[in-house]
Design an enzyme around this catalytic site. Structure first.
Site, mmCIF file in Angstrom:
data_model
loop_
_atom_site.group_PDB
_atom_site.id
_atom_site.type_symbol
_atom_site.label_atom_id
_atom_site.label_comp_id
_atom_site.label_asym_id
_atom_site.label_seq_id
_atom_site.Cartn_x
_atom_site.Cartn_y
_atom_site.Cartn_z
ATOM 1 N N TYR A 98 0.623 -1.372 0.060
ATOM 2 C CA TYR A 98 0.047 -0.037 -0.091
ATOM 3 C C TYR A 98 0.705 1.208 -0.049
ATOM 4 O O TYR A 98 0.436 2.343 -0.430
ATOM 5 C CB TYR A 98 -0.989 -0.046 1.226
ATOM 6 C CG TYR A 98 -2.145 -0.825 1.125
ATOM 7 C CD1 TYR A 98 -3.084 -0.239 0.502
ATOM 8 C CD2 TYR A 98 -2.092 -2.336 1.605
ATOM 9 C CE1 TYR A 98 -4.324 -1.171 0.050
ATOM 10 C CE2 TYR A 98 -3.261 -2.921 1.223
ATOM 11 C CZ TYR A 98 -4.397 -2.674 0.751
ATOM 12 O OH TYR A 98 -5.317 -3.435 0.568
ATOM 13 N N GLU A 140 -7.669 -7.552 5.748
ATOM 14 C CA GLU A 140 -7.025 -8.354 5.184
ATOM 15 C C GLU A 140 -6.235 -8.924 6.126
ATOM 16 O O GLU A 140 -5.873 -10.272 5.976
ATOM 17 C CB GLU A 140 -6.203 -7.707 3.995
ATOM 18 C CG GLU A 140 -6.747 -7.350 2.860
ATOM 19 C CD GLU A 140 -6.019 -6.292 1.948
ATOM 20 O OE1 GLU A 140 -5.022 -6.001 2.124
ATOM 21 O OE2 GLU A 140 -6.890 -5.671 1.194
#
Length: 394
Positions: A98, A140
Site C-alpha cells: 500500500y 486483510e
C-alpha cells in the site's frame, strides 16, 4: 472518519479529481510498473492491465470511497471494502505494498492535476487514501488470520480433469501434502498461480464449483479473443491429471446464507460456477427452503453443468429451474428463448438473491429484482475480474 477540514476540501475537489481519476490511475500504474516490473509480472493480471479494466476498477473504488466519506461521514462503506479485501487476500497483497501504491498514485495526481494540488488538497486526499488503505489492511489481516496463511499458495495435485463443454474444464485438486483442505463456503473462490513460458507467475481467481470429499474443485473457461486469456489458455493446454498447481486458501465475501429464507440463484454463462456450488451445497444438506434456480446461456452445448444443474434442482423438494438460451439448438418455448427475464417469475419479496455472470446480465437481473420488491441489501453478486460495478447503486 474523515476530518472536517479534509471533508470540505475533498467535497470541493471531488468533481475535478473524479473527472481525472481514470487518467490518474492510468499514470499511476505506468509509474508503478516502471519502478516495480515484478508486480506486473507476478501479481497484477496482465490481461486486465492491457484492457484497462483494472484502472477503471481502481478509479471507481477511490471515487466511490471518497464520495461515501463526504456524503455519509457517519458510515464506512464496509461492503465495498470487504469485496476488495477478499480479492487482495487471495492474491497475497501485503501492507507494505500500500505504501508503494501510495507513492506512485500521488505522483500521478500531481502530474495530472498540476498546480491545483495545493498542500491542503494533497493532505485531504492523502487522508482519504490512508483511511481506505488502513481499513483494507485491517480486514486483510483478519482474513489471513482466519485462513491460517499470509497469502501464500499451497501445492495441489490435479486428481482429475473433466471437460464440461468445448471450452470449459473442471479440475479436481487434492493437497499435495495429503493434508486436509481448508474450510470454505459455497460461493467462494481460490487463486491459482501458474508459470507462463516467459517466466511470469500469473495469478487468477476461480470459483469453487463443487465440494468434493478431500479436495477442491474449480471450473475454468478458456478465454478466447486477442489477446486470449493467458492463464485459462495455459490451464486448458498444459494442465492435466497429475500436474501440480499453486492454490490459495478460499476467500470471497459472496457466500450462501444457510438460513431458511427463499433463495434465488441466477447465473449466465460461466457465472454458473459459484451457483452450481451453492446448489450442490443445498442438495447435500437436504435444504427444504424454496429455491429458484435460473441460468442463461448461448445454447445447450455451451451450458456447463447442464445435466448437474437439472439433477441438483430435482433433489431439492422445493426448487424450480428456469433456463434461457439465446440461440437454442433444440425447439424451446418462446418465453425461454433469448436473454434471462425474471419479470415473469414469482420471486418472494423476502428472498435473498445471488447473481453471477456478465455485468449487463447482473444489472438487468438486479433491476428486475428491485422492481419485484427484493431489497437491495438482499441482492448479492460476484464479478469475475475487476469489479467495474463497485460502489454503484445500479
Amino acid at each position: 472518519m474523515l476530518s472536517e477540514k479534509s471533508a470540505q476540501t475533498v467535497r470541493a475537489t471531488l468533481p475535478a479529481v473524479g473527472a481525472a481519476i481514470g487518467e490518474i490511475t492510468g499514470s499511476s500504474y505506468g509509474r508503478l510498473f516502471a519502478a516495480h516490473p515484478e508486480l506486473l509480472r507476478d501479481l497484477f493480471n496482465r490481461g486486465n492491465q492491457a484492457a484497462g479494466t483494472q484502472r477503471q476498477a481502481l478509479a471507481g473504488s477511490i471515487a466511490a470511497f471518497a464520495t461515501a466519506l463526504v456524503e455519509h461521514p457517519e458510515q464506512r462503506p464496509d461492503a465495498m471494502l470487504a469485496r476488495i479485501a477478499h480479492k487482495h487476500a487471495s492474491l497475497g497483497v501485503t501492507a507494505e505494498q500500500y505504501h508503494v501504491v501510495h507513492e506512485h498514485l500521488f505522483a500521478a495526481i500531481v502530474e495530472i492535476l498540476g498546480e491545483a494540488v495545493t498542500p491542503e488538497v494533497a493532505a485531504a486526499w492523502d487522508e482519504v487514501y490512508w483511511l481506505m488503505a488502513n481499513a483494507l489492511i485491517a480486514v486483510e489481516q483478519r482474513l489471513y488470520e482466519q485462513s491460517g496463511t499470509r497469502g501464500e499458495r499451497r501445492p495441489y495435485v490435479v486428481a482429475a480433469r473433466t471437460a464440461e463443454t468445448a471450452d470449459v474444464a473442471t479440475f479436481l485438486l487434492h493437497p499435495a501434502d495429503g493434508g486436509p483442505v481448508p474450510a470454505h463456503r459455497p460461493g467462494q473462490y481460490v487463486s491459482v498461480q501458474v508459470e507462463l513460458p516467459d517466466g511470469a507467475r500469473q495469478i487468477r481467481q476461480y470459483s469453487l464449483s463443487g465440494n468434493p470429499d478431500g479436495g477442491l474443485q474449480i471450473t475454468v473457461k478458456r478465454v478466447a479473443g486477442d489477446p486470449a486469456g493467458e492463464v485459462s489458455t495455459h490451464l486448458h493446454r498444459h494442465v492435466d491429471q497429475g500436474a501440480t498447481l499453486l492454490v490459495s486458501a478460499p476467500f470471497g465475501d459472496v457466500r450462501l446464507d444457510d438460513g431458511d429464507r427463499p433463495v434465488l440463484l441466477a447465473s449466465a454463462g460461466i457465472g454458473c460456477t459459484p451457483i452450481i456450488g451453492m446448489l450442490g451445497h443445498l442438495a447435500e444438506t437436504g435444504a427444504t427452503r424454496r429455491v429458484i434456480a435460473v441460468h442463461g446461456d448461448r445454447q445447450e452445448s455451451a451450458h456447463a453443468f447442464r445435466e448437474e444443474f437439472e439433477q441438483l434442482v430435482a433433489k431439492l423438494p422445493n426448487a424450480e429451474a428456469h433456463v434461457w438460451y439465446e440461440r437454442p439448438e433444440q425447439e424451446r418455448p418462446a418465453d425461454r428463448t433469448g436473454r434471462v427475464d425474471l419479470t415473469g417469475l414469482e420471486v418472494p419479496a423476502d428472498a435473498v438473491a445471488y447473481l453471477c455472470g456478465p455485468l449487463p446480465f447482473m444489472r438487468a437481473a438486479r433491476t428486475q429484482l428491485l422492481a419485484a420488491g427484493v431489497p437491495a441489501a438482499d441482492i448479492h453478486y460476484e464479478v469475475f475480474g475487476p469489479d467495474l460495478w463497485l460502489g454503484q447503486d445500479s
